[in-house]
Design an enzyme around this catalytic site. Sequence first.
Site, PDB file in Angstrom:
ATOM      1  N   GLU A 137       0.824  -1.196   0.000  1.00 15.53           N
ATOM      2  CA  GLU A 137       0.000   0.000   0.000  1.00 15.53           C
ATOM      3  C   GLU A 137       0.867   1.260   0.000  1.00 15.53           C
ATOM      4  O   GLU A 137       0.573   2.235  -0.689  1.00 15.53           O
ATOM      5  CB  GLU A 137      -0.924   0.001   1.221  1.00 15.53           C
ATOM      6  N   PRO A 197      24.552  -6.835  -7.471  1.00 13.87           N
ATOM      7  CA  PRO A 197      24.296  -7.140  -6.052  1.00 13.87           C
ATOM      8  C   PRO A 197      23.605  -5.985  -5.340  1.00 13.87           C
ATOM      9  O   PRO A 197      23.846  -4.807  -5.651  1.00 13.87           O
ATOM     10  CB  PRO A 197      25.697  -7.385  -5.493  1.00 13.87           C
ATOM     11  N   ARG A 198      22.751  -6.328  -4.385  1.00 14.51           N
ATOM     12  CA  ARG A 198      22.047  -5.306  -3.613  1.00 14.51           C
ATOM     13  C   ARG A 198      23.043  -4.425  -2.874  1.00 14.51           C
ATOM     14  O   ARG A 198      22.827  -3.214  -2.745  1.00 14.51           O
ATOM     15  CB  ARG A 198      21.096  -5.987  -2.610  1.00 14.51           C
ATOM     16  N   MET A 248      26.593   1.941  -8.345  1.00 11.40           N
ATOM     17  CA  MET A 248      25.330   2.467  -7.842  1.00 11.40           C
ATOM     18  C   MET A 248      24.631   3.295  -8.915  1.00 11.40           C
ATOM     19  O   MET A 248      25.281   3.935  -9.748  1.00 11.40           O
ATOM     20  CB  MET A 248      25.576   3.343  -6.605  1.00 11.40           C
ATOM     21  N   GLY A 249      23.310   3.288  -8.906  1.00  9.50           N
ATOM     22  CA  GLY A 249      22.526   4.167  -9.761  1.00  9.50           C
ATOM     23  C   GLY A 249      22.431   3.755 -11.205  1.00  9.50           C
ATOM     24  O   GLY A 249      22.063   4.583 -12.055  1.00  9.50           O
ATOM     25  N   ASN A 277      11.326  -4.421  -5.455  1.00  9.62           N
ATOM     26  CA  ASN A 277      10.258  -3.820  -6.249  1.00  9.62           C
ATOM     27  C   ASN A 277      10.258  -4.305  -7.703  1.00  9.62           C
ATOM     28  O   ASN A 277      11.129  -3.932  -8.487  1.00  9.62           O
ATOM     29  CB  ASN A 277      10.404  -2.296  -6.217  1.00  9.62           C
TER      30      ASN A 277
END
Length: 430
Positions: A67, A275-276, A316-317, A342
Amino acid sequence: MPRRHSLVLGAYLAWSERAEGYGMRKLRQRQAAGKEDPARIGERRGIASLDRPDGPLVWFHAASVGESVSLLEMIRRMGEERTDLSFLITSGTVTSAEVLAGRMPPRSLHQYVPLDVRPWMRRFLDHWRPDLAVLAEGEIWPALLHESAKRGLPVAMVNARMTDRAHRKWRRFARGAARALLHRIEHVQAQDRATADRLLDLGLPPERLEVTGTLKEGSKALPHDERERVALAAALQGRPCWLAASTHEGEEAGAAEAHAQARRAWQKLLLVIAPRHPDRATEIVDGLRLEGWRVARRSEGEAIEADTEIYVADTMGEMGLWYRLCPVSFMGGSLVPVGGHNPFEPAALGSAILHGPHVHNFADIFARLGEAGAAREVQDWDDLGTTLARVLEPDEAARMAHAAWEVCSAGGDVTEAAMDLLFAMLDGVD
């Protein structure tokens, strides 16, 4: 309404006025079970940990992760149209706060919502003084609605969804209370006709209700450097590739197993691992090379060569770049018990989606993508390899990617309707 129904709500509100002891016991139990953030436990008692921003403030409350995420794009767009607005987003779970961190639109703040205890709700409202309250999904909070009504705070409900179970519970035990509470909500936008019928049955005035459909995130596509995309596409020389996105410990080795299996059908296949936590890259690369894989590492400037089998994208990014390059994406954190990440990000960029069973962080979104044929669940690394080999077929990947894009973009009209409603309420337009 019949007197006994008024007594139900009156009794609850009287109990809630003196329920701080109960609330404290409940919070201690939840904290012991790891369901509360000890550093922010005061927020659950209405004690703000942040200052109220100047100017008009819109308060959005969403029960949990799915939500909360569904509101972000709408809030971003509202902020672009009205630069004087600030936004407060509340939710009730630790996971929701973790997912929202780093993704908040400009001029937005997050707090945990207080328990439905009247002194705590009053403390919350006294501090934040919102100009509009927006409830997402359709929970009915007696203390929240009662205290908002006492202040003349307008309340809207968007993306409303009421399950049959919740409807039967209210109808059986507190139908009159539900009617009184629903009269405190100025307007409701319901996800579907079934929810609308349940709310009408509980006493929501018909003139305050419309069925608009499901509010989906409709994420703004992640950015990318087009020159880098062209250069990497040239380096691939037409080779098929797939992405293991936002992977966690253990998933890189598993993805390599699936990659080996899929390469039996796709000999030139390249795996891109993003990788995260990029600071794990050295460990990942060393482990893969020990297993005999030919690996290139982006942060070291190593190029994709004809014999490169795995490319570790430890920067990153740049996720927008990898989703654009790879027609199939495996969502990390889903074959280990992390909860997934996500899926709207690859969906918005036309990448077919594979995932494991651990997707509780975005369960409703993965469910919608699965129903549309845009995502497939796999049970283990062997299953991932087998499924990947099938989904890499151009027609299948294109079909899934198109379905993913349709799900991701389908909420545009719903978002517009919600924004029109909220702006009208802010401006005092009936």
